[in-house]
Write an enzyme that holds these catalytic residues in place. Structure first.
Site, mmCIF file in Angstrom:
data_model
loop_
_atom_site.group_PDB
_atom_site.id
_atom_site.type_symbol
_atom_site.label_atom_id
_atom_site.label_comp_id
_atom_site.label_asym_id
_atom_site.label_seq_id
_atom_site.Cartn_x
_atom_site.Cartn_y
_atom_site.Cartn_z
ATOM 1 N N ARG A 15 -2.926 5.812 -0.094
ATOM 2 C CA ARG A 15 -1.882 6.544 0.605
ATOM 3 C C ARG A 15 -0.589 5.738 0.619
ATOM 4 O O ARG A 15 -0.581 4.544 0.328
ATOM 5 C CB ARG A 15 -2.326 6.854 2.043
ATOM 6 C CG ARG A 15 -3.431 7.884 2.149
ATOM 7 C CD ARG A 15 -3.961 8.010 3.576
ATOM 8 N NE ARG A 15 -4.714 6.833 3.993
ATOM 9 C CZ ARG A 15 -5.269 6.674 5.191
ATOM 10 N NH1 ARG A 15 -5.131 7.631 6.101
ATOM 11 N NH2 ARG A 15 -5.962 5.582 5.478
ATOM 12 N N LYS A 74 -1.735 1.882 6.780
ATOM 13 C CA LYS A 74 -2.783 1.095 7.419
ATOM 14 C C LYS A 74 -2.228 -0.188 8.036
ATOM 15 O O LYS A 74 -1.123 -0.637 7.732
ATOM 16 C CB LYS A 74 -3.883 0.744 6.403
ATOM 17 C CG LYS A 74 -4.694 1.957 5.984
ATOM 18 C CD LYS A 74 -5.347 2.665 7.162
ATOM 19 C CE LYS A 74 -6.422 1.838 7.828
ATOM 20 N NZ LYS A 74 -7.022 2.549 9.010
ATOM 21 N N TYR A 93 -0.639 2.944 11.396
ATOM 22 C CA TYR A 93 -1.899 2.918 12.136
ATOM 23 C C TYR A 93 -2.255 1.463 12.418
ATOM 24 O O TYR A 93 -2.138 0.602 11.531
ATOM 25 C CB TYR A 93 -3.034 3.552 11.320
ATOM 26 C CG TYR A 93 -2.984 5.059 11.242
ATOM 27 C CD1 TYR A 93 -3.137 5.837 12.386
ATOM 28 C CD2 TYR A 93 -2.797 5.701 10.030
ATOM 29 C CE1 TYR A 93 -3.089 7.220 12.323
ATOM 30 C CE2 TYR A 93 -2.751 7.080 9.951
ATOM 31 C CZ TYR A 93 -2.894 7.841 11.099
ATOM 32 O OH TYR A 93 -2.852 9.207 11.021
ATOM 33 N N HIS A 95 -4.976 0.544 15.335
ATOM 34 C CA HIS A 95 -6.361 0.481 15.831
ATOM 35 C C HIS A 95 -6.683 -0.921 16.353
ATOM 36 O O HIS A 95 -7.679 -1.539 15.971
ATOM 37 C CB HIS A 95 -7.349 0.892 14.738
ATOM 38 C CG HIS A 95 -7.165 2.298 14.253
ATOM 39 N ND1 HIS A 95 -7.486 3.401 15.020
ATOM 40 C CD2 HIS A 95 -6.685 2.783 13.085
ATOM 41 C CE1 HIS A 95 -7.215 4.503 14.341
ATOM 42 N NE2 HIS A 95 -6.722 4.156 13.172
ATOM 43 N N GLU A 117 -1.705 6.135 16.025
ATOM 44 C CA GLU A 117 -2.844 6.775 16.696
ATOM 45 C C GLU A 117 -2.674 6.921 18.199
ATOM 46 O O GLU A 117 -3.455 7.640 18.841
ATOM 47 C CB GLU A 117 -4.149 6.037 16.385
ATOM 48 C CG GLU A 117 -4.315 4.677 17.043
ATOM 49 C CD GLU A 117 -3.688 3.539 16.261
ATOM 50 O OE1 GLU A 117 -3.892 2.375 16.656
ATOM 51 O OE2 GLU A 117 -2.998 3.809 15.243
ATOM 52 N N ASP A 269 -12.849 2.865 13.021
ATOM 53 C CA ASP A 269 -11.534 2.263 13.237
ATOM 54 C C ASP A 269 -11.374 1.736 14.652
ATOM 55 O O ASP A 269 -10.599 0.802 14.887
ATOM 56 C CB ASP A 269 -10.423 3.285 12.969
ATOM 57 C CG ASP A 269 -10.082 3.400 11.494
ATOM 58 O OD1 ASP A 269 -10.058 2.361 10.813
ATOM 59 O OD2 ASP A 269 -9.854 4.517 11.029
#
Length: 368
Positions: A15, A74, A93, A95, A117, A269
């Site tokens: 991505r 990520k 993101y 996490h 998130e 995650d």
């Protein structure tokens, strides 16, 4: 503002954080965008498409990371920690509740880190998590169906069965976005589906939606154990926004489950909702414990990057524009973005992250 778009380096992560359409909007507002060469290739977006809308293609990762606002997909990996710095806004993101080394690196660097998130609307929706939850939910059933094949270590059960032979029994833990999408695909494949959730309202929704074609159970330790022990495929779809997922399937339960049962833990995650979960990669996606096959890939949507990239950027672009236009002030002026703030210049600004590691929590209202 100078906006950077680095290439993702996580295992089989294809991505990319911005599409050419999003870059075009940034450039039209007077911002300069640095795109690391090859950043979009995994999603079949060549450098030329970025160049044609006004982006500058840079050869090295450190050039893209030198921007004031860095947009990714990520979380930074250890090789990227040296790029973090105090005058940077990082939007991706994260996490963090399941990643103490990254949390410490962000705190030490002084970076301002905003997590996709945990961006939350006034109504409680998670608009930047939702598109990837939709992808991961649908993928979880597809992946589980493939691993159920005997050559992959599974029980050798066909999801839809055949006339005279029962279909696969699929148990889904959690009825949120992931669970709903997993159920949709599983039912479409002809499986027998049981979904567990703590919300009666949510269970009633599924009962009405599928008109009795899905079994609904109130989630508690007894019903979870009963359901997973009769399942061929278990999908972990539990979410605690910004916090660590609870263990719903414990290690002792594995010994009572059918050998060759497949667990797909989408909650990996956030630490996973299965006690025996440990993150895996697309290169080595599964492992076996007590005869139970675990699939715990932490970036599932990265396997379908074209779909995932456009679905994600459709949702992130408005927030990226706000950050580029206003900088840190966007976090003060926009409550949704403010809810996404996890780390601010050496302070933990999200309660879930603070709780996970026993760190001091400073509310966003206090840090500004």
């Amino acid at each position: 503002m100078l906006v950077g778009l680095p290439k993702e380096i996580k295992d089989n992560e294809y991505r990319v954080g911005l599409t050419p359409g999003a870059v075009k909007m940034l450039v039209a507002r007077g911002h300069r965008v640095l795109v690391e060469t090859g950043a979009g290739e995994g999603s079949f977006i060549p450098d030329q498409e970025y160049r044609s809308v006004g982006a500058q293609i840079v050869e090295h990762a450190h050039d893209a990371w030198a921007a004031q606002l860095v947009v990714k997909v990520k979380e930074p990996l250890s090789a990227e920690y040296p790029y973090l710095r105090k005058d940077m806004l990082l939007f991706t993101y994260l996490h963090l509740a399941s990643n103490e080394p990254l949390t410490k690196a962000l705190l030490t660097s002084g970076v301002t880190a905003i997590a996709y998130e945990t961006v939350q609307t006034h109504s409680g929706q998670l608009p930047l998590l939702m598109p990837m939850s939709e992808v991961a939910g649908r993928m979880s059933t597809q992946v589980g169906a493939a691993i159920l094949q005997r050559p992959q270590g599974g029980r050798g059960v066909l999801m839809g069965g055949v006339p005279g032979v029962a279909p696969a029994d699929v148990t889904i833990l959690g009825g949120g976005t992931v669970g709903a999408n997993a159920a949709r695909i599983a039912i479409g494949m002809g499986a027998q589906v049981t979904i567990l959730d703590v919300s009666h309202h949510r269970l009633a929704y599924f009962d009405d939606l599928y008109n009795g074609r899905i079994q609904t159970r109130k989630s508690n330790p007894s019903t979870i154990e009963e359901a997973v022990c009769q399942a061929d495929l278990v999908i972990g779809a539990v979410l605690i926004p910004g916090g660590k997922a609870p263990w719903l399937v414990t290690r002792p339960m594995l010994s009572s489950m059918r050998k060759g049962t497949v667990i797909v833990d989408v909650a990996v995650d956030q630490g996973g909702c299965v006690e025996t979960t440990k993150p895996t990669t697309h290169s080595q996606p599964t492992y076996e414990i007590d005869g139970i096959v675990h699939y715990c890939v932490a970036n599932m949507p990265g396997a379908v990057p074209r779909t995932s990239t456009f679905a994600l950027v459709n949702q992130t672009t408005d927030y990226v524009l706000l950050l580029a236009d206003q900088g840190v002030d966007a976090l003060v002026n926009n409550p949704e973005l403010q809810s996404g703030l996890n780390i601010y210049r050496g302070q933990v600004a999200h309660p879930g992250v603070a709780t996970a590691f026993g760190l001091a929590y400073t509310s966003p209202e206090q840090v500004f």
